[in-house]
Design a protein around this motif. Sequence first.
Motif, PDB file in Angstrom:
ATOM      1  N   GLY A  57       8.064 104.738 -13.737  1.00  0.00           N
ATOM      2  CA  GLY A  57       7.386 105.589 -12.759  1.00  0.00           C
ATOM      3  C   GLY A  57       8.315 106.596 -12.113  1.00  0.00           C
ATOM      4  N   LEU A  58       9.624 106.484 -12.386  1.00  0.00           N
ATOM      5  CA  LEU A  58      10.590 107.457 -11.894  1.00  0.00           C
ATOM      6  C   LEU A  58      10.385 108.800 -12.594  1.00  0.00           C
ATOM      7  CD1 LEU A  58      13.327 108.227 -10.447  1.00  0.00           C
ATOM      8  CD2 LEU A  58      14.449 107.422 -12.530  1.00  0.00           C
ATOM      9  N   TYR A  59      10.401 109.890 -11.815  1.00  0.00           N
ATOM     10  CA  TYR A  59      10.368 111.240 -12.371  1.00  0.00           C
ATOM     11  C   TYR A  59      11.739 111.870 -12.172  1.00  0.00           C
ATOM     12  CZ  TYR A  59       5.297 111.500 -13.094  1.00  0.00           C
ATOM     13  OH  TYR A  59       4.013 111.316 -13.557  1.00  0.00           O
ATOM     14  N   ILE A  60      12.263 112.501 -13.232  1.00  0.00           N
ATOM     15  CA  ILE A  60      13.582 113.125 -13.139  1.00  0.00           C
ATOM     16  C   ILE A  60      13.543 114.506 -13.773  1.00  0.00           C
ATOM     17  CG2 ILE A  60      14.320 111.920 -15.253  1.00  0.00           C
ATOM     18  CD1 ILE A  60      17.209 112.023 -14.089  1.00  0.00           C
ATOM     19  N   ALA A  61      14.151 115.464 -13.095  1.00  0.00           N
ATOM     20  CA  ALA A  61      14.326 116.809 -13.634  1.00  0.00           C
ATOM     21  C   ALA A  61      15.800 117.155 -13.524  1.00  0.00           C
ATOM     22  CB  ALA A  61      13.488 117.828 -12.868  1.00  0.00           C
ATOM     23  N   ILE A  62      16.452 117.405 -14.647  1.00  0.00           N
ATOM     24  CA  ILE A  62      17.866 117.777 -14.648  1.00  0.00           C
ATOM     25  C   ILE A  62      17.956 119.278 -14.415  1.00  0.00           C
ATOM     26  CG2 ILE A  62      19.995 117.876 -16.002  1.00  0.00           C
ATOM     27  CD1 ILE A  62      19.069 115.301 -17.387  1.00  0.00           C
ATOM     28  N   THR A  63      18.539 119.653 -13.300  1.00  0.00           N
ATOM     29  CA  THR A  63      18.598 121.067 -12.911  1.00  0.00           C
ATOM     30  C   THR A  63      19.905 121.729 -13.323  1.00  0.00           C
ATOM     31  OG1 THR A  63      19.414 120.397 -10.721  1.00  0.00           O
ATOM     32  CG2 THR A  63      17.027 120.717 -10.970  1.00  0.00           C
ATOM     33  N   GLN A  64      20.917 120.911 -13.642  1.00  0.00           N
ATOM     34  CA  GLN A  64      22.189 121.435 -14.162  1.00  0.00           C
ATOM     35  C   GLN A  64      22.774 120.410 -15.117  1.00  0.00           C
ATOM     36  OE1 GLN A  64      25.332 123.332 -11.566  1.00  0.00           O
ATOM     37  NE2 GLN A  64      26.525 121.548 -12.187  1.00  0.00           N
ATOM     38  N   PRO A  65      22.893 120.738 -16.404  1.00  0.00           N
ATOM     39  CA  PRO A  65      23.458 119.775 -17.349  1.00  0.00           C
ATOM     40  C   PRO A  65      24.927 119.503 -17.048  1.00  0.00           C
ATOM     41  CG  PRO A  65      22.280 121.540 -18.480  1.00  0.00           C
ATOM     42  CD  PRO A  65      22.442 121.970 -17.055  1.00  0.00           C
ATOM     43  N   GLY A  66      25.353 118.280 -17.333  1.00  0.00           N
ATOM     44  CA  GLY A  66      26.753 117.926 -17.200  1.00  0.00           C
ATOM     45  C   GLY A  66      27.421 117.853 -18.559  1.00  0.00           C
ATOM     46  N   THR A  67      28.526 117.119 -18.630  1.00  0.00           N
ATOM     47  CA  THR A  67      29.257 116.962 -19.884  1.00  0.00           C
ATOM     48  C   THR A  67      29.586 115.499 -20.109  1.00  0.00           C
ATOM     49  OG1 THR A  67      31.374 117.341 -18.767  1.00  0.00           O
ATOM     50  CG2 THR A  67      30.281 119.258 -19.740  1.00  0.00           C
ATOM     51  N   GLY A  68      29.741 115.129 -21.371  1.00  0.00           N
ATOM     52  CA  GLY A  68      30.134 113.769 -21.707  1.00  0.00           C
ATOM     53  C   GLY A  68      28.967 112.808 -21.724  1.00  0.00           C
ATOM     54  N   ALA A  69      29.312 111.521 -21.769  1.00  0.00           N
ATOM     55  CA  ALA A  69      28.311 110.461 -21.859  1.00  0.00           C
ATOM     56  C   ALA A  69      27.684 110.192 -20.496  1.00  0.00           C
ATOM     57  CB  ALA A  69      28.955 109.187 -22.384  1.00  0.00           C
ATOM     58  N   ASN A  70      26.455 109.668 -20.538  1.00  0.00           N
ATOM     59  CA  ASN A  70      25.777 109.281 -19.301  1.00  0.00           C
ATOM     60  C   ASN A  70      26.472 108.085 -18.661  1.00  0.00           C
ATOM     61  OD1 ASN A  70      23.933 111.264 -19.779  1.00  0.00           O
ATOM     62  ND2 ASN A  70      22.242 109.898 -20.307  1.00  0.00           N
ATOM     63  N   ALA A  71      26.283 107.948 -17.368  1.00  0.00           N
ATOM     64  CA  ALA A  71      26.801 106.783 -16.643  1.00  0.00           C
ATOM     65  C   ALA A  71      26.171 105.511 -17.181  1.00  0.00           C
ATOM     66  CB  ALA A  71      26.519 106.924 -15.159  1.00  0.00           C
ATOM     67  N   LYS A  72      26.963 104.445 -17.249  1.00  0.00           N
ATOM     68  CA  LYS A  72      26.483 103.165 -17.770  1.00  0.00           C
ATOM     69  C   LYS A  72      26.612 102.087 -16.704  1.00  0.00           C
ATOM     70  CE  LYS A  72      27.674 104.121 -22.598  1.00  0.00           C
ATOM     71  NZ  LYS A  72      27.968 105.542 -22.357  1.00  0.00           N
TER      72      LYS A  72
END
Length: 301
Positions: free
Chosen positions: A197-212
């Motif tokens: 049910g979480l909604y997410i919009a990425i407004t600025q891309p980052g670099t590398g792998a996602n946080a784990k």
Amino acid sequence: MSNAFFRSRLTQLPLSLLGLFMLLLSACQKEDNTDYAARDEASIQTYIADNKLTGFQRQPSGLYVAITQPGTGPTAQKNQLVSAKYSGSFLNGTVFDSNTSSYSLLDFPLGQNIMIPAWEEGFTLLNKGAKATFLVPSALAYREVGAGPIPPNTVLRFDVEVVDIATTIDYAARDEATIQKYIADKKLTGFQRQPSGLYIAITQPGTGANAKKGQTAAARYTGTTLDGKVFDSNTSATSPFSFVVGNGQVIAGWDEGFTLLNKGSKAILLLPSSLAYGNRAVSTIPANSILRFDVELADIK
């Protein structure tokens, strides 16, 4: 955002919910021989006449009710949950409390003396979809105690709407509909709905792998209600807020949302209440609130 903030349990109630507490305190006030019942009755009648109002029915208690929009189905019964929109004002027109422009509703169980007496009585006369105006003598409001900006012995007006009457509230369904309406109203784009049910919009891309899970994320953020009220922010702080992802140190929406971000990314998270604080009121955040977070993942370690 400090861990202490996330663990806070401070409950804040709208003015209309302070009824029982205020009435219990009234016993501590000094004796006053003024006939407020007669005074309030005259004030209400004068107010109706001066403003050329129609449709009011006086109840034996002294409460005046005018149904301005009929609803459908049975009227609210004791122990049912009422979801309402309302605006409270003085007879001079000054508004002291309102949620009419809010994305949130006021939910309360009827007949449990949580509300002021006028609400406990008035809502039993209304059904789903009904709108009404209550003119409330002080004995059915805050009496000789007053509350917040409301002086003692004040006649009040409430314009109310019954949005729903139920034995239980499906907050998941309601939050989903509210989030979709918010996105449409604000003309927002780029949101992806997660199964939670979480909604997410990425407004600025980052670099590398996602946080784990198990990694430490350093975040900058601003938290607001859907009505735009900021309840917490660290954007001007010297250092970001750090937490271990997936360890329950933060609300569930953060633990999930930051696993979708990488270093340097910015995003908007829209959290249904189940992924925020649920049925708990925390600091200035009402219970069952949908929250918006504008976040930046400054670093991952």
